[in-house]
Design a protein around this motif. Structure first.
Motif, PDB file in Angstrom:
ATOM      1  N   GLU A 262     -27.928 -23.828  13.131  1.00 13.01           N
ATOM      2  CA  GLU A 262     -28.649 -23.657  14.397  1.00 13.01           C
ATOM      3  C   GLU A 262     -29.473 -24.891  14.722  1.00 13.01           C
ATOM      4  O   GLU A 262     -29.551 -25.311  15.880  1.00 13.01           O
ATOM      5  CB  GLU A 262     -29.546 -22.415  14.312  1.00 13.01           C
ATOM      6  N   ASP A 263     -30.097 -25.470  13.668  1.00 13.10           N
ATOM      7  CA  ASP A 263     -30.865 -26.699  13.901  1.00 13.10           C
ATOM      8  C   ASP A 263     -29.950 -27.820  14.388  1.00 13.10           C
ATOM      9  O   ASP A 263     -30.298 -28.572  15.335  1.00 13.10           O
ATOM     10  CB  ASP A 263     -31.573 -27.124  12.615  1.00 13.10           C
ATOM     11  N   ARG A 264     -28.775 -27.940  13.735  1.00 14.10           N
ATOM     12  CA  ARG A 264     -27.845 -28.992  14.161  1.00 14.10           C
ATOM     13  C   ARG A 264     -27.344 -28.738  15.582  1.00 14.10           C
ATOM     14  O   ARG A 264     -27.200 -29.667  16.386  1.00 14.10           O
ATOM     15  CB  ARG A 264     -26.667 -29.073  13.187  1.00 14.10           C
ATOM     16  N   LEU A 265     -27.064 -27.460  15.908  1.00 19.53           N
ATOM     17  CA  LEU A 265     -26.636 -27.132  17.270  1.00 19.53           C
ATOM     18  C   LEU A 265     -27.708 -27.486  18.283  1.00 19.53           C
ATOM     19  O   LEU A 265     -27.405 -27.978  19.389  1.00 19.53           O
ATOM     20  CB  LEU A 265     -26.294 -25.636  17.360  1.00 19.53           C
ATOM     21  N   GLY A 266     -28.968 -27.214  17.893  1.00 18.53           N
ATOM     22  CA  GLY A 266     -30.055 -27.581  18.795  1.00 18.53           C
ATOM     23  C   GLY A 266     -30.118 -29.077  19.030  1.00 18.53           C
ATOM     24  O   GLY A 266     -30.290 -29.537  20.162  1.00 18.53           O
ATOM     25  N   GLU A 271     -28.851 -33.733  22.386  1.00 20.30           N
ATOM     26  CA  GLU A 271     -28.122 -34.990  22.546  1.00 20.30           C
ATOM     27  C   GLU A 271     -27.118 -34.895  23.695  1.00 20.30           C
ATOM     28  O   GLU A 271     -26.941 -35.846  24.477  1.00 20.30           O
ATOM     29  CB  GLU A 271     -27.396 -35.325  21.234  1.00 20.30           C
ATOM     30  N   GLN A 272     -26.477 -33.710  23.814  1.00 22.26           N
ATOM     31  CA  GLN A 272     -25.524 -33.512  24.915  1.00 22.26           C
ATOM     32  C   GLN A 272     -26.227 -33.604  26.271  1.00 22.26           C
ATOM     33  O   GLN A 272     -25.704 -34.227  27.217  1.00 22.26           O
ATOM     34  CB  GLN A 272     -24.838 -32.156  24.755  1.00 22.26           C
ATOM     35  N   ARG A 273     -27.398 -32.995  26.360  1.00 22.73           N
ATOM     36  CA  ARG A 273     -28.132 -33.064  27.631  1.00 22.73           C
ATOM     37  C   ARG A 273     -28.572 -34.491  27.937  1.00 22.73           C
ATOM     38  O   ARG A 273     -28.515 -34.941  29.092  1.00 22.73           O
ATOM     39  CB  ARG A 273     -29.333 -32.122  27.576  1.00 22.73           C
ATOM     40  N   ARG A 274     -29.004 -35.232  26.901  1.00 21.89           N
ATOM     41  CA  ARG A 274     -29.407 -36.625  27.119  1.00 21.89           C
ATOM     42  C   ARG A 274     -28.224 -37.453  27.607  1.00 21.89           C
ATOM     43  O   ARG A 274     -28.335 -38.223  28.572  1.00 21.89           O
ATOM     44  CB  ARG A 274     -29.966 -37.214  25.826  1.00 21.89           C
TER      45      ARG A 274
END
Length: 301
Positions: A262-266, A271-274
């Protein structure tokens, strides 16, 4: 029925593990029935030994030298008692306590070696039985027999041995030596008719006793089966408890892995949004540059 034959049968049965006794006794009794019904009935009447008695019987078989040393000290104690030798009594009594304690501990170790571990109350009863064997010569013989049915206890300088030894004098249900000695001599010299009547009464009493013993043996067998079932349930519960502990540990590991994912997904989402914002800015910049290039071409024409 030969007394020696019953003693031999009892010796073989009382060498077995406790959980093996009842089935082995019943099987042996059935096999003997065709050849010697009296012996078969006597074998079937043998009682499963109490835990402490069973363990003392195993000391006879596996720690015989240590047991002989202890009982020999008991004979010295009895001699000192008879001579009122107080200093010797005090010295030997101290040795007795040390030897009894050491052999009782050894009995616990032996029980574990035989894969039949026992609790402390059983070892306390073993020590009590060993002490009784040192107090009384007949009790010492009972201990040495390896066929104890129950533990022994010394009350003062006396030990009750009635029914304590399987296949002992008189066989199961027969009178003890003390009781036989108390019978009037005239009764033992009765005529043939009276003797036949006595033998018939004794036979009837023996049959009734054998029947009671068979009923007790059946109840004992049911109790043993219930005990075995309880032990099986306890083992199943222990296995389930162990499995639950393992599953709980695995669940905790999975929870930790899930939190890590979950931490990695967050992080990936951020990163995806950036990158999305950068992509949008780059797209707008490209579109603006395209518009400017188009305007420049029009101005040249």
């Amino acid at each position: 029925m030969g007394g020696d034959a019953l003693i031999d049968e009892a010796a073989a049965l009382y060498a077995l593990r406790p959980e093996e006794f009842t089935a082995a006794r019943n099987g042996r009794g059935r096999r003997l029935r065709d050849d010697d019904r009296e012996l078969a009935d006597a074998v079937l009447a043998l009682r499963r030994p109490a835990p402490a008695a069973w363990l003392v019987n195993q000391l006879v078989r596996h720690r015989g030298d240590e047991l002989d040393e202890l009982l020999a000290l008991g004979a010295e104690l009895r001699a000192a008692q008879a001579e009122l030798d107080a200093p010797t009594l005090a010295r030997l009594a101290k040795q007795r306590r040390a030897l009894v304690a050491a052999l009782a501990r050894g009995a616990g170790t032996l029980a574990e070696e035989l894969d039949v571990p026992v609790r402390q109350p059983v070892l306390d009863e073993v020590a009590q039985t060993l002490t009784a064997g040192m107090v009384d010569a007949s009790a010492a013989d009972a201990v040495r027999s390896g066929r104890l049915v129950r533990g022994l206890e010394a009350v003062g300088l006396e030990v009750d041995l009635d029914g304590a030894v399987a296949g002992g004098p008189g066989g199961p249900g027969g009178p003890s030596p003390a009781k036989r000695a108390a019978q009037p001599k005239a009764a033992r010299r009765s005529g043939a008719d009276d003797g036949a009547a006595d033998r018939e009464r004794e036979e009837q009493a023996r049959r009734e006793h054998a029947e009671r013993e068979r009923a007790a043996a059946a109840a004992e067998e049911r109790a043993a089966e219930a005990s075995a079932a309880l032990n099986e349930l306890e083992r199943a519960l222990a296995a389930l408890t162990e499995r639950l502990a393992a599953d709980t540990a695995r669940r905790d590991e999975l929870d930790a892995e899930l939190r890590e994912v979950e931490d990695r997904l967050g992080e990936h989402g951020r990163e995806q949004r950036r990158l999305g914002r950068e992509h949008d800015r780059a797209a707008r910049a490209a579109e603006s540059a395209h518009d400017e290039a188009a305007a420049a071409r029009e101005a040249l024409h």
